[in-house]
Scaffold this motif. Structure first.
Motif, PDB file in Angstrom:
ATOM      1  N   SER A  93       0.834  -1.208   0.000  1.00  0.00           N
ATOM      2  CA  SER A  93       0.000   0.000   0.000  1.00  0.00           C
ATOM      3  C   SER A  93       0.863   1.251   0.000  1.00  0.00           C
ATOM      4  CB  SER A  93      -0.920  -0.009   1.227  1.00  0.00           C
ATOM      5  OG  SER A  93      -1.773  -1.132   1.207  1.00  0.00           O
ATOM      6  N   ARG A  97       1.447   4.116  -3.421  1.00  0.00           N
ATOM      7  CA  ARG A  97       0.819   5.422  -3.220  1.00  0.00           C
ATOM      8  C   ARG A  97       1.019   6.295  -4.445  1.00  0.00           C
ATOM      9  NH1 ARG A  97       2.501   8.153   2.306  1.00  0.00           N
ATOM     10  NH2 ARG A  97       1.088   9.709   1.406  1.00  0.00           N
ATOM     11  N   THR A 186      -9.781   3.721  -8.944  1.00  0.00           N
ATOM     12  CA  THR A 186      -9.641   4.881  -8.050  1.00  0.00           C
ATOM     13  C   THR A 186     -10.992   5.516  -7.714  1.00  0.00           C
ATOM     14  OG1 THR A 186      -9.298   6.313  -9.991  1.00  0.00           O
ATOM     15  CG2 THR A 186      -7.330   5.391  -8.918  1.00  0.00           C
ATOM     16  N   TYR A 188     -13.469   4.149  -6.304  1.00  0.00           N
ATOM     17  CA  TYR A 188     -13.876   3.745  -4.960  1.00  0.00           C
ATOM     18  C   TYR A 188     -13.299   4.690  -3.908  1.00  0.00           C
ATOM     19  CZ  TYR A 188     -15.247  -0.664  -7.196  1.00  0.00           C
ATOM     20  OH  TYR A 188     -15.835  -1.620  -8.003  1.00  0.00           O
ATOM     21  N   TYR A 189     -12.015   5.006  -4.054  1.00  0.00           N
ATOM     22  CA  TYR A 189     -11.365   5.876  -3.085  1.00  0.00           C
ATOM     23  C   TYR A 189     -11.876   7.318  -3.190  1.00  0.00           C
ATOM     24  CZ  TYR A 189      -8.149   1.926  -2.700  1.00  0.00           C
ATOM     25  OH  TYR A 189      -7.620   0.679  -2.516  1.00  0.00           O
ATOM     26  N   GLU A 190     -12.144   7.767  -4.413  1.00  0.00           N
ATOM     27  CA  GLU A 190     -12.678   9.122  -4.578  1.00  0.00           C
ATOM     28  C   GLU A 190     -14.053   9.255  -3.934  1.00  0.00           C
ATOM     29  OE1 GLU A 190     -12.638   9.627  -8.760  1.00  0.00           O
ATOM     30  OE2 GLU A 190     -10.445   9.863  -8.911  1.00  0.00           O
ATOM     31  N   GLN A 193     -13.575   9.376  -0.182  1.00  0.00           N
ATOM     32  CA  GLN A 193     -13.084  10.679   0.272  1.00  0.00           C
ATOM     33  C   GLN A 193     -14.218  11.691   0.343  1.00  0.00           C
ATOM     34  OE1 GLN A 193      -9.899  11.728  -2.379  1.00  0.00           O
ATOM     35  NE2 GLN A 193      -8.419  10.347  -1.401  1.00  0.00           N
ATOM     36  N   ARG A 199      -7.894   7.607   5.533  1.00  0.00           N
ATOM     37  CA  ARG A 199      -7.080   6.638   4.804  1.00  0.00           C
ATOM     38  C   ARG A 199      -7.176   5.253   5.435  1.00  0.00           C
ATOM     39  NH1 ARG A 199      -3.542   8.282   0.952  1.00  0.00           N
ATOM     40  NH2 ARG A 199      -3.224  10.535   0.700  1.00  0.00           N
ATOM     41  N   GLN A 202     -10.452   3.725   4.432  1.00  0.00           N
ATOM     42  CA  GLN A 202     -10.381   3.312   3.032  1.00  0.00           C
ATOM     43  C   GLN A 202      -9.590   2.016   2.897  1.00  0.00           C
ATOM     44  OE1 GLN A 202      -9.062   6.484   0.387  1.00  0.00           O
ATOM     45  NE2 GLN A 202      -9.961   8.021   1.743  1.00  0.00           N
ATOM     46  N   ILE A 206     -12.052  -0.802   1.786  1.00  0.00           N
ATOM     47  CA  ILE A 206     -11.966  -0.902   0.323  1.00  0.00           C
ATOM     48  C   ILE A 206     -10.793  -1.791  -0.093  1.00  0.00           C
ATOM     49  CG2 ILE A 206     -11.647   0.365  -1.828  1.00  0.00           C
ATOM     50  CD1 ILE A 206     -12.954   2.767  -0.510  1.00  0.00           C
ATOM     51  N   THR A 207      -9.594  -1.425   0.372  1.00  0.00           N
ATOM     52  CA  THR A 207      -8.399  -2.126  -0.088  1.00  0.00           C
ATOM     53  C   THR A 207      -8.399  -3.592   0.321  1.00  0.00           C
ATOM     54  OG1 THR A 207      -7.140  -0.056   0.063  1.00  0.00           O
ATOM     55  CG2 THR A 207      -5.893  -2.112  -0.072  1.00  0.00           C
TER      56      THR A 207
END
Length: 296
Positions: A93, A97, A186, A188-190, A193, A199, A202, A206-207
């Protein structure tokens, strides 16, 4: 005639292309298992020749305390190696980044121990673990701690080898997890946020769930490799080490019985035990993966 003018009867042509693979599997996989299974019911002498012994080897196997000690050592080593999976996941992870420079270089550096020869790794770590002038005891001495003889003390030895196995396997997990991370959109992360997710949330929500197929794959491979422990243990411990008798793995005992004691029948029984243990553990892993692995 079916559409397209082809028939279902293709004759022997498909078998001609499959035949090399079938021959290879039968020769290098199936036949050795059958031969080993037969030898496990025999008693062999130092100059060859096998006589039928029935289940005597398996009866001796059940009552042999050295075998059960080896089972425990193998389980301890495998458990230590499995601790490297969350570490590799965290490192993957960090390496993946967005905007991180030299990410490929980091992957190569972490992966190099995995492809290095176990003997070369063992030579380096024998110096680190040395009780008289090793780097580890020197570092502990800075804090007033008198370090033990790591690879010569029963109890410490198998743990020390396990740490080396953990360290050398981090690169494999990192590469697999890095590939999995690159396949996560990306979006999913957006979206997370925008909902105010940190983080850590997330990573946890998610990860990790989306990487469970990769985690499952690395877990299965790590367990199989852990139960096949030999070369690293042999190179670090050696034969003259006083802790070797209490730190043997299952494959180490197989090697000793087959090639040192020339007791091939008993060694074959140990090999069948290893096969059964790996098969049962892998079967349980595939059964349990239905409860926690998410295939998108």
């Amino acid at each position: 005639m079916p559409p397209g003018g082809s028939t279902r009867a293709d004759g022997w042509w498909p078998w001609l292309f499959v035949l090399p693979t079938v021959i290879g599997v039968l020769t290098f996989y199936i036949w050795p298992i059958v031969k080993t299974g037969y030898l496990s019911f025999t008693e062999t002498g130092p100059f060859g020749g096998a006589t039928w012994a029935g289940t005597e080897n398996y009866a001796e196997l059940v009552s042999d305390e050295h075998v059960w000690l080896a089972v425990g050592n193998t389980v301890v080593y495998t458990a230590i190696v499995l601790l490297g999976i969350p570490i590799a996941l965290g490192l993957a992870s960090l390496v993946n980044r967005p905007g991180l420079r030299c990410a490929r270089l980091f992957r190569v550096l972490f992966f190099m121990p995995y492809i290095a020869m176990p003997t070369a790794i063992a030579l380096v770590w024998r110096i680190i673990y040395n009780g008289d002038f090793g780097i580890l005891n020197w570092f502990l001495g800075l804090f007033g701690i008198d370090g033990p003889y790591w690879t010569s003390t029963p109890g410490f030895a198998i743990v020390a080898v396990g740490v080396v196995g953990l360290w050398s396997s981090l690169g494999f997990g990192l590469i697999i997890f890095s590939a999995g991370l690159q396949g996560i959109s990306t979006e999913y992360y957006e979206a997370a946020q925008l909902d105010g997710a940190t983080r850590w949330i997330q990573f946890r929500k998610i990860t990790v769930p989306l990487l469970t197929p990769s985690i499952f794959f690395v877990t299965v491979i790590s367990v199989i490799n852990g139960f096949q422990l030999f070369d690293l243990l042999y190179a670090i411990m050696g034969n003259a080490n006083p802790a070797t008798a209490r730190s043997q793995s299952l494959v180490y005992i197989f090697y000793n019985q087959a090639f040192i004691q020339q007791n091939q029948g008993y060694a074959a029984a140990i090999a069948m035990l290893i096969l059964v243990v790996i098969g049962v553990v892998t079967w349980f892993q595939f059964r349990l993966q239905r409860r926690w692995v998410n295939y998108v």
